[in-house]
Design an enzyme around this catalytic site. Structure first.
Site, PDB file in Angstrom:
ATOM      1  N   HIS A 171       0.845  -1.210   0.000  1.00  0.00           N
ATOM      2  CA  HIS A 171       0.000   0.000   0.000  1.00  0.00           C
ATOM      3  C   HIS A 171       0.875   1.253   0.000  1.00  0.00           C
ATOM      4  CE1 HIS A 171      -3.122  -2.875   0.994  1.00  0.00           C
ATOM      5  NE2 HIS A 171      -4.016  -1.924   0.751  1.00  0.00           N
ATOM      6  N   TRP A 172       0.403   2.270  -0.683  1.00  0.00           N
ATOM      7  CA  TRP A 172       1.053   3.565  -0.747  1.00  0.00           C
ATOM      8  C   TRP A 172       0.276   4.520   0.133  1.00  0.00           C
ATOM      9  CZ3 TRP A 172       0.303   7.881  -4.741  1.00  0.00           C
ATOM     10  CH2 TRP A 172       1.369   8.795  -4.664  1.00  0.00           C
ATOM     11  N   HIS A 173       0.953   5.446   0.764  1.00  0.00           N
ATOM     12  CA  HIS A 173       0.307   6.308   1.756  1.00  0.00           C
ATOM     13  C   HIS A 173       0.419   7.780   1.358  1.00  0.00           C
ATOM     14  CE1 HIS A 173       1.438   2.500   3.718  1.00  0.00           C
ATOM     15  NE2 HIS A 173       0.209   2.604   4.201  1.00  0.00           N
ATOM     16  N   SER A 174      -0.727   8.436   1.361  1.00  0.00           N
ATOM     17  CA  SER A 174      -0.746   9.856   1.025  1.00  0.00           C
ATOM     18  C   SER A 174      -1.309  10.638   2.209  1.00  0.00           C
ATOM     19  CB  SER A 174      -1.614  10.111  -0.227  1.00  0.00           C
ATOM     20  OG  SER A 174      -1.620  11.503  -0.520  1.00  0.00           O
TER      21      SER A 174
END
Ligand code: RIB
Ligand code: CA
Length: 311
Positions: free
Chosen positions: A236-239
Site C-alpha cells: 500500500h502507498w500512503h498519502s
C-alpha cells in the site's frame, strides 16, 4: 462573493501535497484562494517552484506566496529521500512561467483571513512555520478562520521521522506548539490515520493510467516515491496530505473521530516533536483537536481517482 467555501492551503510540495492540491482543484464546492508555501519536504526554492508548476498543470491562476525558509528555532532535516531532491521526483520538469507573489505567506494568510473572515477553510499540509508566524503577527487570526485542518502528528506516538514524531510537527515543533495553543479547535489528520488508509499500489497505477495531463504529470513526479514506498512499506502507498485533504473537503466522510487535548513536546532527548494526546483527560486541558481515526476508504479513493482523471 461566490457561495463556494474559500480554501487557503499552506503546503510544502512534496508529492503527497501535490495529490492533495489536485483533489482541491477538482472540488466544485471550494475555491482555492491561495497557496502559501513552506519549507519542509525540500527547501523553499523547490517547494515554491513545485507549487507554481502544479498550478500550471491544472491551469489554476491561484496566487502562490513564499513563506519561511527555515523553522522558527532549530534547523531540521528535509524529506528529499522520500520525495526526490527537488520534491517532485527529480523528473526535470520545465519550470512554470508564472512567478511567486511578492507578499510573504504569513502576511497573505492574515490578509486572506480578513478577506474571507468567518468562512475561510485553512488546510495545513506541511510544517506550521508560516501559520505560527502569522499568529505572532496577529493573535486574532483564529477568530476569522472557520475551520483549520492540519496534517500532522502521530497520536499514539508511531512516528515517521523519529520513534514518536511525525515529519511536519517534528520539522518545526515550536511552530506546531504555537498553532495548537492558539486555535481552540482544529481538525487533525495524523500519520497513524494515514497508515490506516493506504492506497493499494496496483489501484494507484490504474488511476494514474487515466488519459489526462494531471494523471500523466502525477505518474511522473510520484514514480520515485512510489517505488521507495513499495520497497519499504509493502503493497500500500500512503498519502498523508491526500487523506487530510479528503477530511478537509468532505468532513462527513469521517467515520470516527475523537476530540482530545493535544500538545507538542518541545524538549526531550527521545520525543521532541511528539504530539502528546491526553486520551484520559488527566491534565484538565480543553479538547483542542478533533482527531481523525477512521475515514470512508471508498470515498477517499474515489476523490483521489477523480482528481487524477480530471482533464
Ligand atoms: O508526515 C507526512 C507529512 O510530511 C506530509 O505532509 C508530507 O508531505 C510531509 O510534509
Ligand atoms: Ca506536506
Amino acid at each position: 462573493m461566490t457561495d463556494k467555501i474559500p480554501l487557503l492551503i499552506d503546503t510544502d510540495p512534496g508529492v503527497d501535497d501535490a495529490l492533495a492540491l489536485l483533489m482541491a482543484f477538482n472540488d466544485t464546492r471550494h475555491e482555492v484562494v491561495g497557496l502559501t508555501i513552506a519549507a519542509g519536504n525540500v527547501g523553499l526554492q523547490h517547494t515554491v517552484a513545485n507549487a507554481l508548476k502544479l498550478c500550471e498543470v491544472v491551469g489554476a491562476q491561484v496566487p502562490v506566496f513564499a513563506g519561511c525558509v527555515a523553522p522558527l528555532l532549530h534547523p531540521a532535516r528535509d524529506a528529499a529521500y522520500v520525495h526526490g531532491r527537488d520534491g517532485f521526483g527529480d523528473v526535470g520538469y520545465t519550470p512554470a512561467t508564472r512567478s511567486v507573489e511578492a507578499e510573504h505567506a504569513a502576511l497573505a494568510i492574515l490578509r486572506l483571513s480578513h478577506a474571507h473572515a468567518g468562512r475561510l477553510l485553512l488546510v495545513a499540509l506541511g510544517p506550521l512555520t508560516n501559520l505560527a508566524l502569522a499568529l505572532k503577527l496577529d493573535p486574532s487570526l483564529p477568530s476569522r478562520v472557520a475551520r483549520l485542518v492540519v496534517m500532522g502528528g502521530a497520536v499514539s506516538a508511531h512516528g515517521n521521522i523519529s520513534a514518536a514524531a511525525e515529519f511536519n510537527v517534528a520539522f518545526d515543533p515550536e511552530a506546531a506548539h504555537l498553532v495548537f495553543e492558539a486555535f481552540p479547535a482544529f481538525d487533525l489528520a495524523d500519520w497513524e490515520a494515514t497508515i490506516a488508509h493506504g492506497l493499494h499500489h496496483p489501484s494507484v497505477v490504474e488511476w494514474l493510467a487515466a488519459d489526462s495531463e494531471r494523471a500523466r504529470f502525477y505518474e511522473a513526479i510520484s514514480r520515485k516515491t512510489r517505488e521507495w514506498s513499495a520497497d519499504r512499506r509493502g503493497d500500500h502507498w500512503h498519502s498523508a496530505d491526500g487523506l487530510a485533504m479528503a477530511y478537509a473537503l468532505h468532513p462527513d466522510g469521517a467515520a470516527e473521530t475523537a476530540e482530545r487535548p493535544v500538545a507538542v513536546e518541545l524538549a526531550g532527548r527521545l520525543a521532541r516533536g511528539a504530539t502528546i494526546v491526553d486520551w484520559n483527560r488527566q491534565e484538565g486541558r480543553p479538547d483542542n483537536a478533533r482527531i481523525l481515526l477512521r475515514y470512508d476508504q471508498g470515498r477517499f479513493e474515489t476523490l483521489v481517482r477523480e482528481a487524477l482523471a480530471r482533464r
